[in-house]
Write an enzyme that holds these catalytic residues in place. Sequence first.
Site, PDB file in Angstrom:
ATOM      1  N   PRO A  18      30.452  -9.135  66.952  1.00 27.85           N
ATOM      2  CA  PRO A  18      31.187  -8.982  66.041  1.00 27.85           C
ATOM      3  C   PRO A  18      32.660  -8.760  66.404  1.00 27.85           C
ATOM      4  O   PRO A  18      32.970  -8.377  67.379  1.00 27.85           O
ATOM      5  CB  PRO A  18      30.925  -7.336  65.324  1.00 27.85           C
ATOM      6  N   ASN A  19      33.698  -9.302  65.612  1.00 26.34           N
ATOM      7  CA  ASN A  19      35.042  -9.581  65.603  1.00 26.34           C
ATOM      8  C   ASN A  19      35.647 -10.421  66.899  1.00 26.34           C
ATOM      9  O   ASN A  19      36.630 -10.792  66.874  1.00 26.34           O
ATOM     10  CB  ASN A  19      35.535  -8.028  65.923  1.00 26.34           C
ATOM     11  N   ARG A  39      43.454  -9.866  67.898  1.00 22.20           N
ATOM     12  CA  ARG A  39      42.957  -8.753  68.336  1.00 22.20           C
ATOM     13  C   ARG A  39      44.170  -8.185  69.319  1.00 22.20           C
ATOM     14  O   ARG A  39      44.747  -9.111  69.910  1.00 22.20           O
ATOM     15  CB  ARG A  39      41.456  -8.744  68.948  1.00 22.20           C
ATOM     16  N   TYR A  72      42.470  -8.061  74.947  1.00 19.88           N
ATOM     17  CA  TYR A  72      41.788  -9.114  74.644  1.00 19.88           C
ATOM     18  C   TYR A  72      42.413 -10.681  74.988  1.00 19.88           C
ATOM     19  O   TYR A  72      41.910 -11.652  74.801  1.00 19.88           O
ATOM     20  CB  TYR A  72      41.146  -9.180  73.335  1.00 19.88           C
ATOM     21  N   ASN A 123      28.444 -11.532  75.154  1.00 21.73           N
ATOM     22  CA  ASN A 123      29.430 -10.367  74.842  1.00 21.73           C
ATOM     23  C   ASN A 123      29.017  -9.741  73.540  1.00 21.73           C
ATOM     24  O   ASN A 123      29.442 -10.436  72.440  1.00 21.73           O
ATOM     25  CB  ASN A 123      30.832 -10.913  74.759  1.00 21.73           C
ATOM     26  N   ALA A 152      31.155  -4.886  70.128  1.00 21.28           N
ATOM     27  CA  ALA A 152      31.193  -3.339  69.606  1.00 21.28           C
ATOM     28  C   ALA A 152      29.446  -3.020  69.819  1.00 21.28           C
ATOM     29  O   ALA A 152      29.039  -1.822  70.081  1.00 21.28           O
ATOM     30  CB  ALA A 152      31.695  -2.851  68.355  1.00 21.28           C
ATOM     31  N   HIS A 170      27.558  -0.797  72.567  1.00 22.80           N
ATOM     32  CA  HIS A 170      27.766   0.529  72.433  1.00 22.80           C
ATOM     33  C   HIS A 170      26.925   1.107  71.732  1.00 22.80           C
ATOM     34  O   HIS A 170      26.701   2.388  71.665  1.00 22.80           O
ATOM     35  CB  HIS A 170      29.448   1.126  72.362  1.00 22.80           C
ATOM     36  N   ASP A 204      16.591  -4.585  73.131  1.00 23.94           N
ATOM     37  CA  ASP A 204      14.980  -4.672  73.129  1.00 23.94           C
ATOM     38  C   ASP A 204      14.827  -6.369  73.115  1.00 23.94           C
ATOM     39  O   ASP A 204      13.837  -6.820  73.570  1.00 23.94           O
ATOM     40  CB  ASP A 204      14.555  -4.047  72.027  1.00 23.94           C
ATOM     41  N   GLU A 224      26.028 -10.001  81.000  1.00 20.26           N
ATOM     42  CA  GLU A 224      26.885  -9.200  80.017  1.00 20.26           C
ATOM     43  C   GLU A 224      28.421  -9.676  80.392  1.00 20.26           C
ATOM     44  O   GLU A 224      28.735  -9.258  81.460  1.00 20.26           O
ATOM     45  CB  GLU A 224      26.796  -7.708  80.340  1.00 20.26           C
ATOM     46  N   HIS A 251      32.704  -8.992  79.036  1.00 22.57           N
ATOM     47  CA  HIS A 251      33.743  -8.421  78.113  1.00 22.57           C
ATOM     48  C   HIS A 251      35.080  -8.799  78.718  1.00 22.57           C
ATOM     49  O   HIS A 251      35.199  -9.116  79.832  1.00 22.57           O
ATOM     50  CB  HIS A 251      33.578  -6.748  78.494  1.00 22.57           C
ATOM     51  N   SER A 271      37.621  -7.351  78.045  1.00 21.29           N
ATOM     52  CA  SER A 271      38.521  -6.140  78.403  1.00 21.29           C
ATOM     53  C   SER A 271      37.785  -5.225  79.621  1.00 21.29           C
ATOM     54  O   SER A 271      36.456  -5.478  79.958  1.00 21.29           O
ATOM     55  CB  SER A 271      38.614  -5.072  77.183  1.00 21.29           C
ATOM     56  N   ARG A 291      38.025   2.428  79.161  1.00 18.54           N
ATOM     57  CA  ARG A 291      38.810   2.533  78.147  1.00 18.54           C
ATOM     58  C   ARG A 291      38.114   3.805  77.382  1.00 18.54           C
ATOM     59  O   ARG A 291      37.887   4.741  78.121  1.00 18.54           O
ATOM     60  CB  ARG A 291      38.424   1.349  77.107  1.00 18.54           C
ATOM     61  N   ARG A 294      33.247   3.626  74.383  1.00 22.11           N
ATOM     62  CA  ARG A 294      32.854   2.296  75.128  1.00 22.11           C
ATOM     63  C   ARG A 294      32.116   2.369  76.554  1.00 22.11           C
ATOM     64  O   ARG A 294      31.755   1.307  76.989  1.00 22.11           O
ATOM     65  CB  ARG A 294      34.272   1.660  75.269  1.00 22.11           C
TER      66      ARG A 294
HETATM   67  C1  DQA Z   1      34.483  -6.157  74.104  1.00 21.66           C
HETATM   68  C2  DQA Z   1      34.796  -4.612  74.428  1.00 21.66           C
HETATM   69  C3  DQA Z   1      34.135  -3.865  72.906  1.00 21.66           C
HETATM   70  O1  DQA Z   1      34.140  -2.388  73.153  1.00 21.66           O
HETATM   71  C4  DQA Z   1      34.579  -4.317  71.768  1.00 21.66           C
HETATM   72  O2  DQA Z   1      33.796  -3.617  70.822  1.00 21.66           O
HETATM   73  C5  DQA Z   1      34.791  -5.623  71.628  1.00 21.66           C
HETATM   74  C6  DQA Z   1      34.945  -6.498  72.604  1.00 21.66           C
HETATM   75  C7  DQA Z   1      35.148  -6.938  75.065  1.00 21.66           C
HETATM   76  O3  DQA Z   1      34.954  -8.263  75.186  1.00 21.66           O
HETATM   77  O4  DQA Z   1      36.003  -6.379  75.620  1.00 21.66           O
HETATM   78  O5  DQA Z   1      34.724  -6.032  70.504  1.00 21.66           O
HETATM   79  O6  DQA Z   1      33.212  -6.278  74.151  1.00 21.66           O
END
Ligand code: DQA
Length: 142
Positions: free
Chosen positions: A10-11, A18, A23, A73, A76, A79, A86, A97, A99, A101, A106, A110
């Site tokens: 998401p996002n 952002r 980011y 990635n 959110a 978390h 699963d 994995e 990210h 950031s 943070r 997170r």
């Molecule tokens: C993220 C870090 C997450 O905490 C956040 O909710 C994101 C992006 C990152 O790529 O740093 O949406 O996964």
Amino acid sequence: MKNVLVINGPNLNMLGKRPKEHYGTKTLDEINELIKKEAEGFFNVDFYQSNYEGDIVTKIQEALFKYDAIVINPGAYTHTSVAIHDALEMFAGPKIEVHLSKVDEREGFRRINYIRDVCSATFAGRLELSYIDAINYLKNTK
Ligand code: DQA
């Protein structure tokens, strides 16, 4: 050639809009182009983004039969999502994995991470280069 699926949660479709301090400035399309270039000659890469947890779970289930590795990635959902944990747990190949950031440095919420223990490696805190690190990690993985 191995098939790699890059999943963004998401996002992450809103990258570019952002907070830049976390980011960076690249859009998801621009990042995907960089990933493609880095993977050239090594991997076929497909890209998937969704804002919906269940859709990401379904995509991972489908990937069990189609892909050799997953780069994810989960945004959110990192978390919060036992369901993505699963689903990833069933995938036998490398699961990386990613990210943008420095997610572990943070806010406290997170630092809760449902994904890491089912992943083979984590790359974080290098903006779009975190994805490139994941691709290079896979190049060195059988
Ligand atoms: C993220 C870090 C997450 O905490 C956040 O909710 C994101 C992006 C990152 O790529 O740093 O949406 O996964």
